[in-house]
Design a protein around this motif. Structure first.
Motif, short mmCIF file in Angstrom:
data_model
loop_
_atom_site.label_atom_id
_atom_site.label_comp_id
_atom_site.label_asym_id
_atom_site.label_seq_id
_atom_site.Cartn_x
_atom_site.Cartn_y
_atom_site.Cartn_z
N GLY A 1 0.81 -1.07 0.11
CA GLY A 1 -0.10 0.10 0.10
C GLY A 1 0.76 1.25 0.10
N THR A 2 2.16 1.14 -0.38
CA THR A 2 2.94 2.45 -0.36
C THR A 2 3.61 2.69 -1.92
OG1 THR A 2 4.88 1.02 0.09
CG2 THR A 2 3.50 2.20 1.98
N PHE B 1 16.62 9.42 -4.21
CA PHE B 1 15.44 9.00 -3.27
C PHE B 1 15.19 9.82 -2.09
CE2 PHE B 1 13.54 6.44 -0.04
CZ PHE B 1 12.40 6.00 -0.55
N ALA B 2 16.12 10.30 -1.37
CA ALA B 2 16.26 11.39 -0.43
C ALA B 2 15.42 12.40 -0.49
CB ALA B 2 17.78 11.34 0.25
N LEU B 3 15.94 12.98 -1.98
CA LEU B 3 15.30 14.30 -2.31
C LEU B 3 13.60 14.10 -2.45
CD1 LEU B 3 18.02 15.54 -4.92
CD2 LEU B 3 17.41 16.47 -2.47
N ILE B 4 13.33 12.89 -3.03
CA ILE B 4 11.92 12.54 -3.48
C ILE B 4 11.22 12.36 -1.93
CG2 ILE B 4 10.32 10.72 -4.30
CD1 ILE B 4 12.37 10.08 -6.37
N ARG B 5 11.79 11.98 -1.13
CA ARG B 5 11.24 11.48 0.15
C ARG B 5 10.95 12.97 0.79
NH1 ARG B 5 14.50 9.47 5.10
NH2 ARG B 5 14.67 11.80 5.08
N LEU C 1 7.53 14.49 -0.60
CA LEU C 1 6.31 13.87 -0.36
C LEU C 1 5.64 14.44 0.87
CD1 LEU C 1 7.06 10.21 -1.69
CD2 LEU C 1 5.81 11.87 -2.79
N HIS C 2 4.43 14.30 0.87
CA HIS C 2 3.78 14.97 2.23
C HIS C 2 2.63 14.07 2.57
CE1 HIS C 2 5.50 18.84 1.51
NE2 HIS C 2 5.20 18.85 0.33
N GLY C 3 2.23 14.22 4.05
CA GLY C 3 1.16 13.28 4.52
C GLY C 3 1.26 12.01 4.68
N ASP C 4 0.48 10.97 4.36
CA ASP C 4 0.67 9.86 4.49
C ASP C 4 1.43 8.82 3.61
OD1 ASP C 4 -1.20 10.07 6.52
OD2 ASP C 4 -2.92 9.12 5.46
N GLN C 5 2.22 9.48 2.86
CA GLN C 5 2.82 8.99 1.63
C GLN C 5 4.23 8.59 1.95
OE1 GLN C 5 2.43 12.17 -1.41
NE2 GLN C 5 1.65 10.58 -2.68
N ARG C 6 4.44 7.62 2.59
CA ARG C 6 5.84 7.14 3.14
C ARG C 6 6.22 6.34 2.15
NH1 ARG C 6 7.84 3.47 8.29
NH2 ARG C 6 10.00 3.99 7.84
N PRO C 7 7.44 6.69 1.28
CA PRO C 7 7.85 5.86 0.12
C PRO C 7 8.85 4.93 0.75
CG PRO C 7 9.28 7.99 0.40
CD PRO C 7 8.03 7.80 1.35
N TRP C 8 9.12 3.66 -0.07
CA TRP C 8 10.01 2.71 -0.08
C TRP C 8 10.72 2.80 -1.12
CZ3 TRP C 8 10.57 0.78 4.62
CH2 TRP C 8 9.45 0.83 5.34
N PHE C 9 12.23 2.43 -0.68
CA PHE C 9 13.13 2.01 -1.94
C PHE C 9 13.61 0.55 -1.61
CE2 PHE C 9 16.50 4.05 -4.45
CZ PHE C 9 17.01 2.81 -4.99
N VAL C 10 13.23 -0.30 -2.82
CA VAL C 10 13.43 -1.49 -2.55
C VAL C 10 14.69 -1.94 -3.50
CG1 VAL C 10 12.78 -4.03 -3.27
CG2 VAL C 10 11.14 -2.38 -2.36
N VAL C 11 15.67 -2.63 -2.93
CA VAL C 11 16.97 -2.74 -3.69
C VAL C 11 17.16 -4.31 -3.61
CG1 VAL C 11 19.51 -2.60 -3.47
CG2 VAL C 11 18.17 -0.80 -2.85
N LYS C 12 17.08 -5.01 -4.80
CA LYS C 12 17.52 -6.26 -5.08
C LYS C 12 18.77 -6.38 -5.40
CE LYS C 12 17.77 -10.64 -6.15
NZ LYS C 12 19.21 -10.79 -5.96
N THR C 13 19.71 -7.03 -4.73
CA THR C 13 21.16 -6.79 -5.21
C THR C 13 21.92 -8.13 -4.91
OG1 THR C 13 23.23 -5.81 -5.02
CG2 THR C 13 21.94 -6.12 -3.01
#
Length: 191
Positions: free
Chosen positions: A108-109, A131-135, A138-150
């Motif tokens: 849900g994010t 990603f830090a700049l994007i974060r 973003l305002h309110g409930d929008q907590r972004p995630w960065f998924v790294v498959k490595t």
């Protein structure tokens, strides 16, 4: 003369045994997998870097046309578009996506992701900085995630992705996946 397209440090035949260039004039149109090793510096001092612009590409294309009548041969990345496509409209694949999001605790994010080996040329530092700049925006409930498959969070040369994440202050929003994924799980991750 020769023109190198690609990663010369991954193809040792372009250098001689001492790590310096052979006597062939070389024009380097490329990026490197990592900082050059001291033994390779002689080679990089002798090559002429070429910026990738429309004009230089046209020049290269015209020169190569003499040898390849159909134009510059390009070997594309092989992608199975029957698998790697948006999941919209495919209930089974949408279920796989939701299952994987629950496993990674990102349901849900808003998600940003990458699938890449932990090497210098993948520039995780730039990705995490962006990603830090994007974060921040973003305002309110929008907590972004960065998924790294490595392949590994700590590279063989000591580069540690967790340290980079801490440097940019995003440790609470990054999820790492080091385990091997089946084709289905990898497709779900891309979706």
């Amino acid at each position: 003369a020769r023109i190198l397209l690609g990663y010369p440090d991954q193809f040792p035949f372009v250098m001689n045994a001492t790590g310096s260039a052979t006597n062939v004039p070389t024009f380097l149109w490329t990026q490197l997998s990592g900082p050059p090793k001291r033994a390779q510096l002689g080679f990089y001092r002798l090559v002429r870097p070429v910026a990738l612009t429309e004009r230089t590409w046209s020049f290269l294309a015209a020169g190569v046309r003499r040898f390849f009548s159909g134009g510059i041969p390009i070997i594309p990345h092989g992608v199975d578009t029957a698998l790697f496509r948006p999941a919209a409209g495919d209930e089974r694949r949408l279920e796989q996506v939701q299952k994987l999001k629950r496993q990674l605790d990102i349901a849900g994010t808003f998600v940003v992701g990458t699938v890449a080996a932990n090497t210098f040329r993948k520039r995780f530092d730039r990705m995490f900085e962006a990603f830090a700049l994007i974060r921040k925006r973003l305002h309110g409930d929008q907590r972004p995630w960065f998924v790294v498959k490595t392949d590994r969070v700590r590279a063989l040369d000591g580069r540690d992705l967790r340290e980079l994440v801490q440097r940019y202050g995003i440790e609470g929003e990054v999820r790492f996946a080091e385990r091997d994924l089946s084709d289905d799980d990898l497709v779900a991750l891309f979706c």
